[in-house]
Design a protein around this motif. Structure first.
Motif, PDB file in Angstrom:
ATOM      1  N   CYS A  43       0.808  -1.378  -0.041  1.00 19.98           N
ATOM      2  CA  CYS A  43       0.065  -0.256   0.054  1.00 19.98           C
ATOM      3  C   CYS A  43       0.810   1.387   0.010  1.00 19.98           C
ATOM      4  CB  CYS A  43      -0.918   0.004   1.325  1.00 19.98           C
ATOM      5  SG  CYS A  43      -2.136  -1.383   1.242  1.00 19.98           S
ATOM      6  N   THR A  44       0.374   2.192  -0.760  1.00 19.98           N
ATOM      7  CA  THR A  44       0.974   3.591  -0.742  1.00 19.98           C
ATOM      8  C   THR A  44       0.150   4.471  -0.245  1.00 19.98           C
ATOM      9  OG1 THR A  44       0.543   3.818  -3.015  1.00 19.98           O
ATOM     10  CG2 THR A  44       2.791   2.817  -2.515  1.00 19.98           C
ATOM     11  N   SER A  45       0.774   5.652   0.262  1.00 21.65           N
ATOM     12  CA  SER A  45      -0.186   6.843   0.661  1.00 21.65           C
ATOM     13  C   SER A  45      -0.929   7.508  -0.500  1.00 21.65           C
ATOM     14  CB  SER A  45       0.739   7.954   1.104  1.00 21.65           C
ATOM     15  OG  SER A  45       0.385   9.161   1.686  1.00 21.65           O
ATOM     16  N   GLY A  46      -2.152   7.610  -0.173  1.00 18.48           N
ATOM     17  CA  GLY A  46      -3.367   8.011  -1.096  1.00 18.48           C
ATOM     18  C   GLY A  46      -4.043   7.181  -2.078  1.00 18.48           C
ATOM     19  N   GLN A  47      -3.750   5.895  -1.861  1.00 15.85           N
ATOM     20  CA  GLN A  47      -4.165   4.914  -2.696  1.00 15.85           C
ATOM     21  C   GLN A  47      -5.699   4.385  -1.833  1.00 15.85           C
ATOM     22  OE1 GLN A  47      -1.528   1.406  -2.689  1.00 15.85           O
ATOM     23  NE2 GLN A  47      -2.762   0.286  -4.171  1.00 15.85           N
ATOM     24  N   GLU A  78       2.418  -6.595   7.176  1.00 11.73           N
ATOM     25  CA  GLU A  78       2.790  -5.112   7.931  1.00 11.73           C
ATOM     26  C   GLU A  78       1.520  -4.605   8.624  1.00 11.73           C
ATOM     27  OE1 GLU A  78       3.504  -1.140   5.938  1.00 11.73           O
ATOM     28  OE2 GLU A  78       5.256  -2.524   5.817  1.00 11.73           O
ATOM     29  N   GLY A  79       1.731  -3.852   9.366  1.00 19.54           N
ATOM     30  CA  GLY A  79       0.498  -3.332  10.122  1.00 19.54           C
ATOM     31  C   GLY A  79      -0.062  -2.105   9.694  1.00 19.54           C
ATOM     32  N   VAL A  80      -1.439  -2.001   9.906  1.00 21.42           N
ATOM     33  CA  VAL A  80      -1.843  -0.777   9.351  1.00 21.42           C
ATOM     34  C   VAL A  80      -2.871  -0.341  10.606  1.00 21.42           C
ATOM     35  CG1 VAL A  80      -3.908   0.383   7.687  1.00 21.42           C
ATOM     36  CG2 VAL A  80      -2.253  -1.553   6.999  1.00 21.42           C
ATOM     37  N   THR A  81      -2.805   0.913  10.929  1.00 22.69           N
ATOM     38  CA  THR A  81      -3.502   1.518  12.101  1.00 22.69           C
ATOM     39  C   THR A  81      -5.210   1.910  11.462  1.00 22.69           C
ATOM     40  OG1 THR A  81      -1.808   2.325  12.903  1.00 22.69           O
ATOM     41  CG2 THR A  81      -3.692   3.209  13.847  1.00 22.69           C
ATOM     42  N   LEU A  82      -5.951   1.362  12.033  1.00 27.92           N
ATOM     43  CA  LEU A  82      -7.402   1.894  11.789  1.00 27.92           C
ATOM     44  C   LEU A  82      -7.873   3.051  12.873  1.00 27.92           C
ATOM     45  CD1 LEU A  82      -8.919  -1.562  10.907  1.00 27.92           C
ATOM     46  CD2 LEU A  82      -7.843  -0.104   9.554  1.00 27.92           C
ATOM     47  N   VAL A  83      -8.209   4.185  12.302  1.00 27.38           N
ATOM     48  CA  VAL A  83      -8.835   5.086  13.143  1.00 27.38           C
ATOM     49  C   VAL A  83     -10.156   5.671  12.768  1.00 27.38           C
ATOM     50  CG1 VAL A  83      -8.322   7.532  14.171  1.00 27.38           C
ATOM     51  CG2 VAL A  83      -6.343   6.036  13.214  1.00 27.38           C
ATOM     52  N   ARG A 102     -11.753  -1.041   4.244  1.00 26.19           N
ATOM     53  CA  ARG A 102     -11.587  -0.283   2.901  1.00 26.19           C
ATOM     54  C   ARG A 102     -11.517   1.135   3.143  1.00 26.19           C
ATOM     55  NH1 ARG A 102     -15.529   1.537  -0.694  1.00 26.19           N
ATOM     56  NH2 ARG A 102     -16.961   0.167   0.649  1.00 26.19           N
ATOM     57  N   GLY A 103     -10.521   1.891   2.542  1.00 27.24           N
ATOM     58  CA  GLY A 103     -10.311   3.172   2.781  1.00 27.24           C
ATOM     59  C   GLY A 103      -9.194   3.748   2.018  1.00 27.24           C
ATOM     60  N   ARG A 104      -8.871   4.989   2.092  1.00 27.47           N
ATOM     61  CA  ARG A 104      -7.705   5.692   1.475  1.00 27.47           C
ATOM     62  C   ARG A 104      -6.507   5.640   2.783  1.00 27.47           C
ATOM     63  NH1 ARG A 104      -7.428   7.745  -3.192  1.00 27.47           N
ATOM     64  NH2 ARG A 104      -9.835   8.123  -3.286  1.00 27.47           N
ATOM     65  N   VAL A 113      -2.036   4.339   8.077  1.00 19.75           N
ATOM     66  CA  VAL A 113      -3.394   4.619   8.669  1.00 19.75           C
ATOM     67  C   VAL A 113      -4.566   4.565   7.560  1.00 19.75           C
ATOM     68  CG1 VAL A 113      -4.492   6.176  10.124  1.00 19.75           C
ATOM     69  CG2 VAL A 113      -2.136   6.148  10.289  1.00 19.75           C
ATOM     70  N   LEU A 114      -5.635   4.162   8.155  1.00 16.36           N
ATOM     71  CA  LEU A 114      -7.024   4.276   7.443  1.00 16.36           C
ATOM     72  C   LEU A 114      -7.855   5.062   8.230  1.00 16.36           C
ATOM     73  CD1 LEU A 114      -7.590   0.858   5.901  1.00 16.36           C
ATOM     74  CD2 LEU A 114      -7.040   3.036   4.537  1.00 16.36           C
ATOM     75  N   TYR A 115      -8.241   6.351   7.826  1.00 18.16           N
ATOM     76  CA  TYR A 115      -9.151   6.782   8.870  1.00 18.16           C
ATOM     77  C   TYR A 115     -10.808   6.623   8.450  1.00 18.16           C
ATOM     78  CZ  TYR A 115      -5.221   9.746  10.367  1.00 18.16           C
ATOM     79  OH  TYR A 115      -4.065  10.293  11.095  1.00 18.16           O
ATOM     80  N   ASN A 116     -11.478   6.391   9.650  1.00 16.77           N
ATOM     81  CA  ASN A 116     -12.911   6.074   9.475  1.00 16.77           C
ATOM     82  C   ASN A 116     -13.073   5.187   8.116  1.00 16.77           C
ATOM     83  OD1 ASN A 116     -13.714   7.824  11.482  1.00 16.77           O
ATOM     84  ND2 ASN A 116     -13.863   9.357   9.968  1.00 16.77           N
ATOM     85  N   PRO A 117     -12.170   3.876   8.399  1.00 14.52           N
ATOM     86  CA  PRO A 117     -12.581   2.924   7.264  1.00 14.52           C
ATOM     87  C   PRO A 117     -13.863   2.313   7.151  1.00 14.52           C
ATOM     88  CG  PRO A 117     -11.366   1.911   9.074  1.00 14.52           C
ATOM     89  CD  PRO A 117     -11.573   3.446   9.469  1.00 14.52           C
ATOM     90  N   TYR A 118     -14.403   1.677   5.922  1.00 12.34           N
ATOM     91  CA  TYR A 118     -15.591   0.911   5.922  1.00 12.34           C
ATOM     92  C   TYR A 118     -14.625  -0.420   6.404  1.00 12.34           C
ATOM     93  CZ  TYR A 118     -17.791   4.539   2.990  1.00 12.34           C
ATOM     94  OH  TYR A 118     -18.174   5.820   2.667  1.00 12.34           O
ATOM     95  N   TYR A 119     -15.880  -1.111   7.210  1.00 12.44           N
ATOM     96  CA  TYR A 119     -15.255  -2.423   7.661  1.00 12.44           C
ATOM     97  C   TYR A 119     -16.205  -3.586   7.552  1.00 12.44           C
ATOM     98  CZ  TYR A 119     -17.431  -1.578  12.094  1.00 12.44           C
ATOM     99  OH  TYR A 119     -18.425  -1.332  12.798  1.00 12.44           O
TER     100      TYR A 119
END
Length: 125
Positions: A43-47, A78-83, A102-104, A113-119
């Motif tokens: 994953c890359t930033s903005g994707q 790798e880890g991704v922080t969901l916020v 799912r998110g940006r 980080v994914l902010y307010n992701p759909y889950y």
């Protein structure tokens, strides 16, 4: 028959000699790939991404009087922080739970980080 037998023995020896956490990471990566999710390491930033993994930790982080619920999702790479902003608790979001989010992707303090992701909560299997 010898071709499949050799594969069986190779897999058996690997399962008996490999660390459990490494086997778990491989299993998570395979499940993510099977549902069409992107590996966190790719994953890359903005994707716009869909990631699948297991929640390692969930914590309430009151910052500047606005509560946020943060969870670390690990997909085997790798880890991704969901916020979730403005949330104190979400039913089903708990350590050990497998979810698809799912998110940006954004980057905060060098972490994805994914902010307010759909889950979607996944069945334990």
């Amino acid at each position: 028959m010898t071709g499949t037998g050799g594969g069986y023995w190779r897999r058996l020896v690997r399962r008996l000699t490999t660390d459990v956490s490494e086997l778990d990471a491989d299993d998570l990566s395979r499940k993510a790939e099977a549902v069409g999710a992107v590996r966190a390491c790719d994953c890359t930033s903005g994707q716009e991404v869909t990631v699948l993994g297991r929640l390692r930790s969930v914590e309430l982080c009151p910052r500047d009087a606005a509560a946020t619920l943060e969870a670390e999702l690990y997909d085997g790479t790798e880890g991704v922080t969901l916020v979730w902003l403005g949330r104190r608790r979400i039913a089903g979001i708990e350590p050990g739970r497998t979810i698809k989010a799912r998110g940006r992707i954004a980057v905060r303090d060098g972490r994805k980080v994914l902010y307010n992701p759909y889950y979607e909560l996944q069945n334990a299997s």
